[in-house]
Design a protein around this motif. Structure first.
Motif, PDB file in Angstrom:
ATOM      1  N   LEU A 356     -35.896   9.931  10.708  1.00 50.34           N
ATOM      2  CA  LEU A 356     -36.623  11.088   9.655  1.00 50.34           C
ATOM      3  C   LEU A 356     -35.556  11.754   8.799  1.00 50.34           C
ATOM      4  N   LEU A 357     -34.460  12.125   9.335  1.00 47.45           N
ATOM      5  CA  LEU A 357     -33.340  12.565   8.590  1.00 47.45           C
ATOM      6  C   LEU A 357     -32.881  11.665   7.638  1.00 47.45           C
ATOM      7  N   PHE A 358     -32.596  10.300   8.211  1.00 48.73           N
ATOM      8  CA  PHE A 358     -32.229   9.396   6.968  1.00 48.73           C
ATOM      9  C   PHE A 358     -33.215   9.199   5.830  1.00 48.73           C
ATOM     10  N   LEU A 359     -34.614   8.860   6.153  1.00 42.03           N
ATOM     11  CA  LEU A 359     -35.626   8.646   5.251  1.00 42.03           C
ATOM     12  C   LEU A 359     -35.584  10.058   4.267  1.00 42.03           C
ATOM     13  N   GLY A 431     -46.638   8.424  11.948  1.00 44.91           N
ATOM     14  CA  GLY A 431     -46.466   9.788  11.856  1.00 44.91           C
ATOM     15  C   GLY A 431     -45.475  10.520  12.294  1.00 44.91           C
ATOM     16  N   VAL A 432     -45.323  11.608  12.481  1.00 43.09           N
ATOM     17  CA  VAL A 432     -44.035  12.663  12.776  1.00 43.09           C
ATOM     18  C   VAL A 432     -43.123  11.891  13.952  1.00 43.09           C
ATOM     19  N   ASN A 433     -44.066  11.615  15.037  1.00 40.53           N
ATOM     20  CA  ASN A 433     -43.383  10.942  16.162  1.00 40.53           C
ATOM     21  C   ASN A 433     -43.426   9.423  16.358  1.00 40.53           C
ATOM     22  N   ALA A 434     -43.887   8.958  15.359  1.00 40.11           N
ATOM     23  CA  ALA A 434     -43.763   7.341  15.451  1.00 40.11           C
ATOM     24  C   ALA A 434     -43.136   6.746  14.168  1.00 40.11           C
ATOM     25  N   LEU A 435     -41.925   6.603  14.215  1.00 44.17           N
ATOM     26  CA  LEU A 435     -41.063   5.855  13.229  1.00 44.17           C
ATOM     27  C   LEU A 435     -40.445   4.661  13.975  1.00 44.17           C
ATOM     28  N   PRO A 436     -40.322   3.776  13.212  1.00 48.26           N
ATOM     29  CA  PRO A 436     -39.830   2.520  13.626  1.00 48.26           C
ATOM     30  C   PRO A 436     -38.264   2.676  13.752  1.00 48.26           C
ATOM     31  N   SER A 437     -37.801   1.895  14.762  1.00 48.88           N
ATOM     32  CA  SER A 437     -36.235   1.899  14.882  1.00 48.88           C
ATOM     33  C   SER A 437     -35.646   1.193  13.651  1.00 48.88           C
ATOM     34  N   LEU A 438     -34.857   1.510  12.980  1.00 48.05           N
ATOM     35  CA  LEU A 438     -34.249   0.700  11.796  1.00 48.05           C
ATOM     36  C   LEU A 438     -33.053   0.007  12.141  1.00 48.05           C
ATOM     37  N   LEU A 502     -41.837  15.101   6.792  1.00 45.90           N
ATOM     38  CA  LEU A 502     -42.427  14.046   6.602  1.00 45.90           C
ATOM     39  C   LEU A 502     -43.146  14.279   5.386  1.00 45.90           C
ATOM     40  N   GLU A 503     -43.761  15.179   4.913  1.00 49.77           N
ATOM     41  CA  GLU A 503     -44.476  15.519   3.802  1.00 49.77           C
ATOM     42  C   GLU A 503     -43.487  15.250   2.448  1.00 49.77           C
ATOM     43  N   ILE A 504     -42.275  15.882   2.505  1.00 52.38           N
ATOM     44  CA  ILE A 504     -41.390  15.715   1.483  1.00 52.38           C
ATOM     45  C   ILE A 504     -41.021  14.481   1.218  1.00 52.38           C
ATOM     46  N   ILE A 505     -40.876  13.490   2.306  1.00 52.71           N
ATOM     47  CA  ILE A 505     -40.461  12.038   2.253  1.00 52.71           C
ATOM     48  C   ILE A 505     -41.694  11.459   1.843  1.00 52.71           C
ATOM     49  N   ARG A 506     -42.793  11.573   2.009  1.00 60.85           N
ATOM     50  CA  ARG A 506     -44.143  11.017   1.358  1.00 60.85           C
ATOM     51  C   ARG A 506     -44.220  11.394  -0.205  1.00 60.85           C
ATOM     52  N   GLU A 507     -43.902  12.580  -0.452  1.00 61.96           N
ATOM     53  CA  GLU A 507     -44.137  13.268  -1.997  1.00 61.96           C
ATOM     54  C   GLU A 507     -43.101  12.662  -2.908  1.00 61.96           C
TER      55      GLU A 507
END
Length: 707
Positions: A356-359, A431-438, A502-507
Motif C-alpha cells: 500500500l505504501l509502495f503503491l 480493498g484496503v486489506n486485500a492487496l496482492p503480494s507483489l 487507497l483513495e489517493i492511489i485510485r485518484e
C-alpha cells in the motif's frame, strides 16, 4: 616480475578510497568528538561551527600533506555544465621567512573565485566579479592525481554576492532537502515515526565512445565540437548487433583496468563495464549512492575517463551524437528513495501492507511526472541531446512512464474497484486489506521508455551523456516533493489513514494514467497516440527550455524554495545562449572544413580524374561511366560551395540577433541547423565518390573500427 603498471597488481581493498577523505580517513585524523559533530552537520542535525571547521581543515591538510599534496582547490559546477577550479597552495611565509603549510577553517568553508566570466543569465552585472564557493560537507574531499601531481579537491557550491545560485549544486541540494522534508511528512503521518532521514538515491550509467587519438587529431570537427559534422557510415555499422556486449579488445581492456583503478582510488565504486550497441561505444556504471554524491562522482568520472584514455593513445568522446547513422550516447539516471531504517520506498515489499505504501509512492510519481513532464523534459534539453532523442537508441522527446503489465493491471483494477486475478489464479477484491503480494521484479525492461520502472527504482533514460545529472535530478526531486506535499496534507488531515491512502492511489492513477505507456516508444503510432492523450511533445531544445519560465513551473519551484524566478529566468538565458554558441561553433567548423579542406581536395581530385578521362579517350578507351562520376562530383562540388556560402550568411544573420537570446537560439534551430544538414548532404556525397587517399579527413572506418 611485477608489472610496470601499478594497477595490475595492487588489490582493490588496498586502493579503494585511498585518495578520498572518507569516513575511514576522518575517523583516523579527527578527534572522536569532532568526528561525531561533523557527521551530525552532514546529516543536517547541527550547524557548522568555527571550531569544527578549524579542526576538519587541520585534519584534511595533514592527511593531504602526508600524501604529497601541495595545492588545494574548491571544485564547483557552474552553469557551463562542466566543473571549475582555482588552485591555491598550502604555502605561506612566516615572520622569520620560513615556509609554513597552512589551511584554515575559513579557507575550507569558503572561497572567492572571480565570477565575472561564468554564465549567470543576468543575475549579476559583468563588472561585479565577486562569487563565492562554500564547502559541501555532504560530498567528501578527494585527491586527484595527474602524472604524479596531487591536488586536494574540495566539493563546493557556487553562488553570487546576493545569494543567487550560480551553479547546478545549490538547486540540487535544495531539492534534496525539500524532498526529504515532504517524504518525512508522509511517513510520519503513516506512523513511521522512527524514520528521521531519507536519502535520494542515484545510480548512473555512463555511455561514451573511444577513438584512436591519431585519427581524432586529424578531425577538426571532433577536436572543436566533440562530434563529426561530416562523414558517411563505413560499409559495416551496427546492423549485425555484434558490438553490444561483445568481447572487449586487449587495448580497451587495459584502458578499462586503469580507469577502474583511478576511479576506485577516489572512492568511485565503478561496477559494470561493457561494449554498447554502436562500434567504438562503451558503458560504465557505478553502485548507487546519495544523489549529490553520485552526481559529483559522475562529474569526476567524466574527467578521469578522458585523462586515462589520453594515456592509452585514445580519445574518449562524451558527445551525445558523435557519429551519424549509429547509436548516440546517453546517461541513464536510476532514481529511488531510501529511509534511514532500511526501506526502499520503490520496493514492492514482502506484504500487502508494504504494498500500500509502495503503491502510494508509485502513483505519486505517476502524478508528478504527468504534471511536470515539460519541466523534466527541459532538464535534458541540450544541443547535443537534440541529435539523439527519438532515434533508435534513445527515448522520444515525449515523456511517458513504463510500469509493466502486472503493475498497470493492478492499478487499473484498483481504479475500477474490480476483482484482480493474481498470476497464481487467486481472485482478490482490491480493498484496503486485500492487496496482492507483489514480486520483487515484476517488470521487463523497456529501452524505449524515457521513465521506466525497473523493479525497485525508476530509470530516467533521457539524460545526455555529456550532461551533469544535477539538473534532471533537481527537477525530478522537485516534482515528486510537490506531490508528496499534497499527499502529506491529506494524510495529516485524515482520520482513516488507510482509506485515504487507497483513495489517493485510485485518484492519482485515474487522473494521470495517460502518462503510462508500456509499448514501443519509437513507433509512429505512439506519437499519434501521445497526441491523442494530450501529452506534450517538445522535440527541440529551445522549445523545451522555454518550460523553465512557465508560470506553473515557476510557482512550484519558488513555493518549495528550489529556484527563485530570477534564477529560472537566468537559466533560460544561459542555456539558450549555450545552445546558440554550440550550434554556431559546429556551423563555423563546417564552413571552415568546406572552404579550406573539402573543396580544395575534391577540386584536385576532380582535375586528376578529368585528366585521366582525357588520356583514356585519346587512346580510344570508353569513359562514359567515369564521365558520370566526374559530372556528379562537379555538381556536388558546386552545390557544396553554394550550401557553404548559404550557411555562412545564415551565421552572420544569427550573430546579428545577439540582443534576443531565445529568439537567436530559435533562429539557430530553424535556419542554421537546416542549412547545416543541406551542406552535409552534399559534402557526404563528395566523400562517397572521392578517392580515399584524396579525402582530407579520416573516415568512419578509421574512427570506429581501429581499437
Amino acid at each position: 616480475m611485477k608489472s610496470s603498471h601499478e594497477y595490475t597488481y595492487v588489490s582493490v581493498e588496498e586502493i579503494f578510497g585511498k585518495n578520498c577523505f572518507n569516513e575511514a580517513a576522518m575517523k583516523n585524523f579527527l578527534d572522536p568528538n569532532i568526528y561525531t559533530e561533523l557527521r551530525q552537520i552532514q546529516h543536517g542535525d547541527k550547524d557548522m561551527t568555527p571550531q569544527v571547521a578549524e579542526a576538519v581543515a587541520s585534519a584534511m591538510k595533514q592527511w593531504a600533506l602526508e600524501k604529497g599534496v601541495t595545492h588545494y582547490t574548491h571544485w564547483f559546477q557552474p552553469l557551463t555544465g562542466s566543473t571549475a577550479e582555482k588552485h591555491d597552495s598550502f604555502l605561506t611565509i612566516g615572520k622569520s621567512g620560513k615556509v609554513i603549510m597552512e589551511f584554515s577553517g575559513k579557507e575550507l568553508l569558503q572561497g572567492e573565485p572571480d565570477a565575472s566570466s561564468f554564465p549567470n543569465g543576468g543575475l549579476r552585472a559583468t563588472f561585479e566579479a565577486r562569487g563565492y564557493t562554500a564547502w559541501d560537507t555532504s560530498s567528501p574531499a578527494f585527491i586527484k592525481e595527474t602524472e604524479g601531481v596531487k591536488t586536494l579537491y574540495i566539493p563546493t557550491a557556487f553562488f553570487s554576492y546576493n545569494g543567487h545560485a550560480l551553479d547546478k549544486k545549490v538547486p540540487l541540494l535544495r531539492s534534496v532537502d525539500t524532498l526529504e522534508r515532504q517524504t518525512l511528512r508522509v511517513l510520519h503521518a503513516l506512523e513511521h515515526k522512527d524514520v528521521r532521514h531519507i536519502t535520494v538515491c542515484v545510480g548512473f550509467e555512463q555511455e561514451y565512445f573511444l577513438v584512436d587519438r591519431d585519427y581524432f587529431e586529424k578531425r577538426i570537427d571532433l577536436r572543436l565540437t566533440g562530434r563529426t559534422v561530416f562523414g558517411n557510415l563505413a560499409a559495416k555499422g551496427q546492423e549485425l548487433d555484434d558490438h553490444y556486449f561483445g568481447s572487449i579488445s586487449d587495448r580497451v581492456t587495459v584502458f578499462m583496468n586503469e580507469l577502474n583503478y583511478e576511479l576506485w582510488k577516489v572512492g568511485i565504486p565503478s561496477k559494470t563495464q561493457h561494449k554498447e550497441v554502436a562500434p567504438g561505444q562503451f558503458e560504465i556504471a557505478a553502485i548507487y549512492d546519495a544523489a549529490n554524491l553520485s552526481i559529483d562522482r559522475n562529474q569526476l568520472l567524466m574527467r578521469i575517463l578522458k585523462s586515462v584514455a589520453r594515456r592509452h593513445g585514445m580519445k574518449a568522446l562524451l558527445h551525445e551524437k558523435p557519429f551519424a547513422g549509429v547509436n548516440g550516447s546517453g546517461k541513464h539516471n536510476n532514481w529511488s528513495i531510501a529511509t534511514d531504517d532500511g526501506q526502499n520506498l520503490l520496493s514492492p515489499g514482502d506484504s500487502p501492507q508494504e504494498n500500500l505504501l509502495f503503491l502510494l509512492v508509485l502513483t505519486s510519481l505517476v502524478k508528478a511526472v504527468d504534471m511536470y513532464a515539460p519541466l523534466i523534459r527541459a532538464s535534458a534539453a541540450t544541443a547535443g541531446n537534440e541529435h539523439r532523442l527519438g532515434q533508435n537508441e534513445a527515448p522520444p522527446a515525449i515523456i511517458s512512464m513504463y510500469l509493466g503489465e502486472q503493475l498497470s493491471e493492478i492499478l487499473e483494477h484498483l481504479v475500477s474497484n474490480t476483482p484482480y486475478k493474481t498470476p497464481s489464479g487467486e481472485i482478490l477484491k482490491l480493498g484496503v486489506n486485500a492487496l496482492p503480494s507483489l514480486p520483487k521484479d515484476m517488470t521487463d525492461r523497456n529501452r524505449t521508455s524515457p521513465f521506466a520502472f525497473t523493479g525497485n527504482k525508476f530509470e530516467f533514460r533521457m539524460v545526455g551523456s555529456s550532461q551533469s545529472l544535477a539538473g534532471p535530478n533537481t527537477m525530478l526531486n522537485a516534482a515528486v516533493a510537490d506531490i508528496f506535499c499534497e499527499v502529506a496534507d491529506r494524510l495529516e488531515a485524515a482520520k482513516d489513514k488507510k482509506k485515504e491512502m487507497l483513495e489517493i492511489i485510485r485518484e492519482f492513477y485515474r487522473k494521470h494514467r495517460r502518462i503510462v505507456f508500456n509499448g514501443n516508444g519509437y513507433s509512429e503510432d505512439w506519437i499519434r497516440e501521445a497526441k491523442h492523450r494530450g501529452l506534450p511533445n517538445l522535440p527541440s531544445t529551445v522549445e523545451a527550455l522555454g518550460q523553465l519560465v512557465e508560470p506553473k513551473h515557476v510557482d512550484m519551484l519558488e513555493r518549495h524554495c528550489i529556484f527563485t524566478k530570477q534564477e529560472l529566468e537566468s537559466r533560460l538565458e544561459v542555456y539558450a545562449e549555450i545552445y546558440s554558441k554550440q550550434v554556431n561553433i559546429e556551423a563555423g567548423v563546417m564552413v571552415e572544413m568546406t572552404r579550406r579542406s573539402i573543396v580544395p581536395a575534391v577540386t584536385r581530385y576532380l582535375s586528376e580524374l578529368v585528366d585521366d578521362i582525357q588520356s583514356q579517350k585519346s587512346i580510344g578507351f570508353s569513359t562514359q561511366e567515369l564521365e558520370k562520376i566526374a559530372s556528379l562530383l562537379s555538381f556536388e562540388l558546386n552545390e557544396t560551395i553554394k550550401a557553404g556560402e548559404a550557411l555562412h550568411i545564415a551565421l552572420a544573420q544569427a550573430l546579428a540577433m545577439s540582443d534576443d537570446t531565445v529568439g537567436q537560439a530559435q533562429f539557430y534551430h530553424d535556419e542554421v541547423l537546416e542549412k547545416m544538414k543541406d551542406l552535409r548532404s552534399h559534402a557526404d556525397m563528395l566523400e562517397t565518390f572521392t578517392d580515399k587517399q584524396a579525402w582530407p579527413f579520416p573516415g568512419y572506418e578509421e574512427l570506429l573500427f581501429r581499437l
